[in-house]
Design a protein around this motif. Structure first.
Motif, PDB file in Angstrom:
ATOM      1  N   VAL A  26       1.239  -0.821   0.349  1.00 57.79           N
ATOM      2  CA  VAL A  26       0.525  -0.277   0.378  1.00 57.79           C
ATOM      3  C   VAL A  26       1.108   1.210  -0.033  1.00 57.79           C
ATOM      4  CG1 VAL A  26      -1.985   1.454   1.307  1.00 57.79           C
ATOM      5  CG2 VAL A  26      -1.723  -1.561   0.740  1.00 57.79           C
ATOM      6  N   GLU A  27       0.546   2.111  -1.244  1.00 63.79           N
ATOM      7  CA  GLU A  27       1.672   3.357  -1.123  1.00 63.79           C
ATOM      8  C   GLU A  27       0.423   4.450  -0.814  1.00 63.79           C
ATOM      9  OE1 GLU A  27       2.184   1.270  -5.004  1.00 63.79           O
ATOM     10  OE2 GLU A  27      -0.047   1.301  -3.337  1.00 63.79           O
ATOM     11  N   PHE A  31       9.178  -9.536   5.323  1.00 68.52           N
ATOM     12  CA  PHE A  31       9.705  -8.469   4.180  1.00 68.52           C
ATOM     13  C   PHE A  31      10.639  -8.266   4.097  1.00 68.52           C
ATOM     14  CE2 PHE A  31       8.990  -4.257   3.006  1.00 68.52           C
ATOM     15  CZ  PHE A  31      10.027  -3.220   3.910  1.00 68.52           C
ATOM     16  N   SER A  32      11.762  -9.148   4.831  1.00 64.04           N
ATOM     17  CA  SER A  32      13.620  -8.891   4.864  1.00 64.04           C
ATOM     18  C   SER A  32      13.924  -9.325   3.444  1.00 64.04           C
ATOM     19  CB  SER A  32      13.958  -8.983   6.288  1.00 64.04           C
ATOM     20  OG  SER A  32      13.741 -10.611   6.455  1.00 64.04           O
ATOM     21  N   THR A  33      13.318 -10.617   3.214  1.00 66.17           N
ATOM     22  CA  THR A  33      13.393 -10.931   1.905  1.00 66.17           C
ATOM     23  C   THR A  33      13.237 -10.852   0.523  1.00 66.17           C
ATOM     24  OG1 THR A  33      11.682 -12.930   2.415  1.00 66.17           O
ATOM     25  CG2 THR A  33      13.364 -13.421   3.360  1.00 66.17           C
ATOM     26  N   TYR A  34      12.711  -9.073   0.874  1.00 62.48           N
ATOM     27  CA  TYR A  34      12.447  -8.647  -0.498  1.00 62.48           C
ATOM     28  C   TYR A  34      13.054  -7.401  -1.056  1.00 62.48           C
ATOM     29  CZ  TYR A  34       8.504 -11.730  -1.389  1.00 62.48           C
ATOM     30  OH  TYR A  34       6.981 -12.587  -1.285  1.00 62.48           O
ATOM     31  N   GLY A  35      13.171  -7.733  -2.274  1.00 59.66           N
ATOM     32  CA  GLY A  35      14.041  -5.791  -2.712  1.00 59.66           C
ATOM     33  C   GLY A  35      12.525  -5.511  -3.940  1.00 59.66           C
ATOM     34  N   PHE A  36      12.857  -4.357  -4.003  1.00 57.68           N
ATOM     35  CA  PHE A  36      11.862  -2.939  -4.102  1.00 57.68           C
ATOM     36  C   PHE A  36      12.354  -2.272  -4.739  1.00 57.68           C
ATOM     37  CE2 PHE A  36       8.281  -5.083  -0.716  1.00 57.68           C
ATOM     38  CZ  PHE A  36       9.596  -5.445   0.159  1.00 57.68           C
ATOM     39  N   ALA A  37      10.949  -1.410  -5.434  1.00 58.99           N
ATOM     40  CA  ALA A  37      11.032  -0.977  -6.554  1.00 58.99           C
ATOM     41  C   ALA A  37       9.998   0.064  -6.306  1.00 58.99           C
ATOM     42  CB  ALA A  37      11.989  -1.529  -7.831  1.00 58.99           C
ATOM     43  N   TRP A  38      10.404   1.725  -6.731  1.00 55.74           N
ATOM     44  CA  TRP A  38       9.644   2.781  -7.182  1.00 55.74           C
ATOM     45  C   TRP A  38       9.536   2.707  -8.774  1.00 55.74           C
ATOM     46  CZ3 TRP A  38       5.860   4.381  -4.276  1.00 55.74           C
ATOM     47  CH2 TRP A  38       6.221   4.407  -3.061  1.00 55.74           C
ATOM     48  N   PHE A  39       7.883   2.626  -9.485  1.00 58.13           N
ATOM     49  CA  PHE A  39       8.085   2.958 -11.253  1.00 58.13           C
ATOM     50  C   PHE A  39       7.089   3.965 -10.832  1.00 58.13           C
ATOM     51  CE2 PHE A  39      10.502  -0.172 -14.127  1.00 58.13           C
ATOM     52  CZ  PHE A  39      10.283  -1.065 -12.385  1.00 58.13           C
ATOM     53  N   ARG A  40       6.657   4.737 -11.668  1.00 55.22           N
ATOM     54  CA  ARG A  40       5.956   6.684 -12.021  1.00 55.22           C
ATOM     55  C   ARG A  40       5.419   5.978 -13.507  1.00 55.22           C
ATOM     56  NH1 ARG A  40       9.586  11.425 -11.747  1.00 55.22           N
ATOM     57  NH2 ARG A  40      10.652  11.235 -14.254  1.00 55.22           N
ATOM     58  N   GLN A  41       4.496   5.606 -13.068  1.00 59.95           N
ATOM     59  CA  GLN A  41       3.610   6.343 -14.244  1.00 59.95           C
ATOM     60  C   GLN A  41       2.365   7.981 -15.077  1.00 59.95           C
ATOM     61  OE1 GLN A  41       0.963   3.541 -15.004  1.00 59.95           O
ATOM     62  NE2 GLN A  41       0.771   2.577 -17.519  1.00 59.95           N
ATOM     63  N   THR A  42       2.551   8.338 -16.051  1.00 62.61           N
ATOM     64  CA  THR A  42       1.642   9.142 -16.455  1.00 62.61           C
ATOM     65  C   THR A  42       0.746   8.701 -17.676  1.00 62.61           C
ATOM     66  OG1 THR A  42       3.569  10.137 -18.226  1.00 62.61           O
ATOM     67  CG2 THR A  42       3.298  11.090 -16.360  1.00 62.61           C
ATOM     68  N   PRO A  43      -0.413   9.000 -17.744  1.00 61.33           N
ATOM     69  CA  PRO A  43      -1.247   8.753 -18.678  1.00 61.33           C
ATOM     70  C   PRO A  43      -0.720   8.808 -20.140  1.00 61.33           C
ATOM     71  CG  PRO A  43      -2.176  10.818 -17.469  1.00 61.33           C
ATOM     72  CD  PRO A  43      -1.351  10.436 -16.999  1.00 61.33           C
ATOM     73  N   TYR A  69       4.325   4.055  -8.248  1.00 52.21           N
ATOM     74  CA  TYR A  69       4.305   2.555  -7.585  1.00 52.21           C
ATOM     75  C   TYR A  69       4.974   1.981  -7.368  1.00 52.21           C
ATOM     76  CZ  TYR A  69       0.258   2.876 -10.969  1.00 52.21           C
ATOM     77  OH  TYR A  69      -1.279   3.357 -10.945  1.00 52.21           O
ATOM     78  N   CYS A  70       4.709   0.948  -6.209  1.00 53.20           N
ATOM     79  CA  CYS A  70       5.564   0.226  -5.821  1.00 53.20           C
ATOM     80  C   CYS A  70       5.470  -1.282  -5.710  1.00 53.20           C
ATOM     81  CB  CYS A  70       5.426   0.077  -3.717  1.00 53.20           C
ATOM     82  SG  CYS A  70       6.579  -0.548  -3.290  1.00 53.20           S
ATOM     83  N   GLY A  71       6.700  -1.782  -5.469  1.00 55.22           N
ATOM     84  CA  GLY A  71       6.891  -2.960  -6.649  1.00 55.22           C
ATOM     85  C   GLY A  71       7.423  -3.798  -5.925  1.00 55.22           C
ATOM     86  N   ALA A  72       7.499  -5.724  -5.498  1.00 56.09           N
ATOM     87  CA  ALA A  72       8.052  -6.033  -3.975  1.00 56.09           C
ATOM     88  C   ALA A  72       8.948  -7.506  -5.323  1.00 56.09           C
ATOM     89  CB  ALA A  72       7.160  -6.361  -3.323  1.00 56.09           C
ATOM     90  N   ASP A  73       9.765  -7.836  -4.755  1.00 53.18           N
ATOM     91  CA  ASP A  73      10.214  -8.660  -5.385  1.00 53.18           C
ATOM     92  C   ASP A  73      11.662 -10.033  -4.830  1.00 53.18           C
ATOM     93  OD1 ASP A  73      13.682  -9.518  -7.962  1.00 53.18           O
ATOM     94  OD2 ASP A  73      11.717 -11.020  -8.072  1.00 53.18           O
ATOM     95  N   PHE A  74      10.560 -11.351  -4.584  1.00 49.96           N
ATOM     96  CA  PHE A  74      11.009 -12.209  -3.634  1.00 49.96           C
ATOM     97  C   PHE A  74      12.810 -12.273  -3.933  1.00 49.96           C
ATOM     98  CE2 PHE A  74      11.051 -14.733  -0.255  1.00 49.96           C
ATOM     99  CZ  PHE A  74      11.648 -15.809  -0.596  1.00 49.96           C
ATOM    100  N   TYR A  75      14.026 -11.496  -3.105  1.00 45.63           N
ATOM    101  CA  TYR A  75      15.347 -12.077  -3.123  1.00 45.63           C
ATOM    102  C   TYR A  75      15.485 -11.324  -4.326  1.00 45.63           C
ATOM    103  CZ  TYR A  75      15.553 -15.298   0.353  1.00 45.63           C
ATOM    104  OH  TYR A  75      15.153 -16.140   2.099  1.00 45.63           O
ATOM    105  N   GLY A  76      15.331 -10.327  -4.518  1.00 43.34           N
ATOM    106  CA  GLY A  76      15.059  -9.498  -5.646  1.00 43.34           C
ATOM    107  C   GLY A  76      16.296  -8.460  -5.691  1.00 43.34           C
ATOM    108  N   ALA A  77      17.105  -8.731  -6.649  1.00 43.51           N
ATOM    109  CA  ALA A  77      18.380  -7.909  -6.812  1.00 43.51           C
ATOM    110  C   ALA A  77      18.017  -6.240  -6.687  1.00 43.51           C
ATOM    111  CB  ALA A  77      18.954  -8.032  -7.921  1.00 43.51           C
ATOM    112  N   ILE A  80       4.761  -8.299  -7.189  1.00 44.65           N
ATOM    113  CA  ILE A  80       3.577  -7.680  -6.724  1.00 44.65           C
ATOM    114  C   ILE A  80       3.767  -6.461  -6.880  1.00 44.65           C
ATOM    115  CG2 ILE A  80       2.331  -7.120  -4.062  1.00 44.65           C
ATOM    116  CD1 ILE A  80       4.050  -9.761  -3.680  1.00 44.65           C
ATOM    117  N   TRP A  81       2.715  -5.676  -6.408  1.00 45.20           N
ATOM    118  CA  TRP A  81       2.322  -4.081  -6.853  1.00 45.20           C
ATOM    119  C   TRP A  81       1.233  -3.850  -5.812  1.00 45.20           C
ATOM    120  CZ3 TRP A  81       5.654  -1.536  -9.575  1.00 45.20           C
ATOM    121  CH2 TRP A  81       6.568  -2.036 -10.981  1.00 45.20           C
ATOM    122  N   GLY A  82       1.813  -2.952  -5.587  1.00 47.69           N
ATOM    123  CA  GLY A  82       0.645  -1.272  -5.067  1.00 47.69           C
ATOM    124  C   GLY A  82      -0.400  -0.961  -5.439  1.00 47.69           C
TER     125      GLY A  82
END
Length: 124
Positions: A5-6, A29-41, A95-103, A113-115
């Motif tokens: 949830v962002e 949670f500690s086993t996930y890598g995360f990223a932020w992406f953004r999007q415009t129309p 948007y926030c995304g999660a990746d299991f054991y992500g690099a 997984i996405w918010g």
């Protein structure tokens, strides 16, 4: 079931600072890598920043390099995106995304997984 949830998006003026939060519910949670992406129309999601699952390495898009900082707090199960010196072109849904054991991949397909996103609007 893991959910993201962002929050924190709002209307700001150019030059302002803003911190987005991505709250993680679920296990490991500690086993996930995360990223932020953004999007415009009308455009694809654009990579902004990522952090690997250890929290030791972070990566940034050139367009925000030096202005944004990503971090993960294992104690709070939360990922942050601290944004400074905001510009009108930073306006987007983030948007926030999660990746299991992500690099810390810079590609959207790397995150399973996405918010729901949070709107950031920067007025010039």
């Amino acid at each position: 079931q893991i959910q993201l949830v962002e929050s924190g998006g709002r209307f700001v003026q150019a030059g302002d600072s803003l911190t987005l939060s991505c709250s993680f519910s679920g296990r490991s949670f500690s086993t996930y890598g995360f990223a932020w992406f953004r999007q415009t129309p009308g455009k694809d999601r654009e990579f902004v920043a990522s952090v690997n699952w250890r929290g030791a390495n972070s990566y940034y898009a050139e367009s925000i390099q030096g202005r944004f900082t990503i971090s993960k707090d294992n104690a709070k199960n939360t990922v942050y995106l601290r944004m400074a010196k905001l510009k009108a072109r930073d306006t987007a849904v983030y948007y926030c995304g999660a990746d299991f054991y992500g690099a810390g991949l810079k590609k959207e397909y790397g995150y399973e997984i996405w918010g729901q996103g949070t709107q950031v609007t920067v007025s010039s």
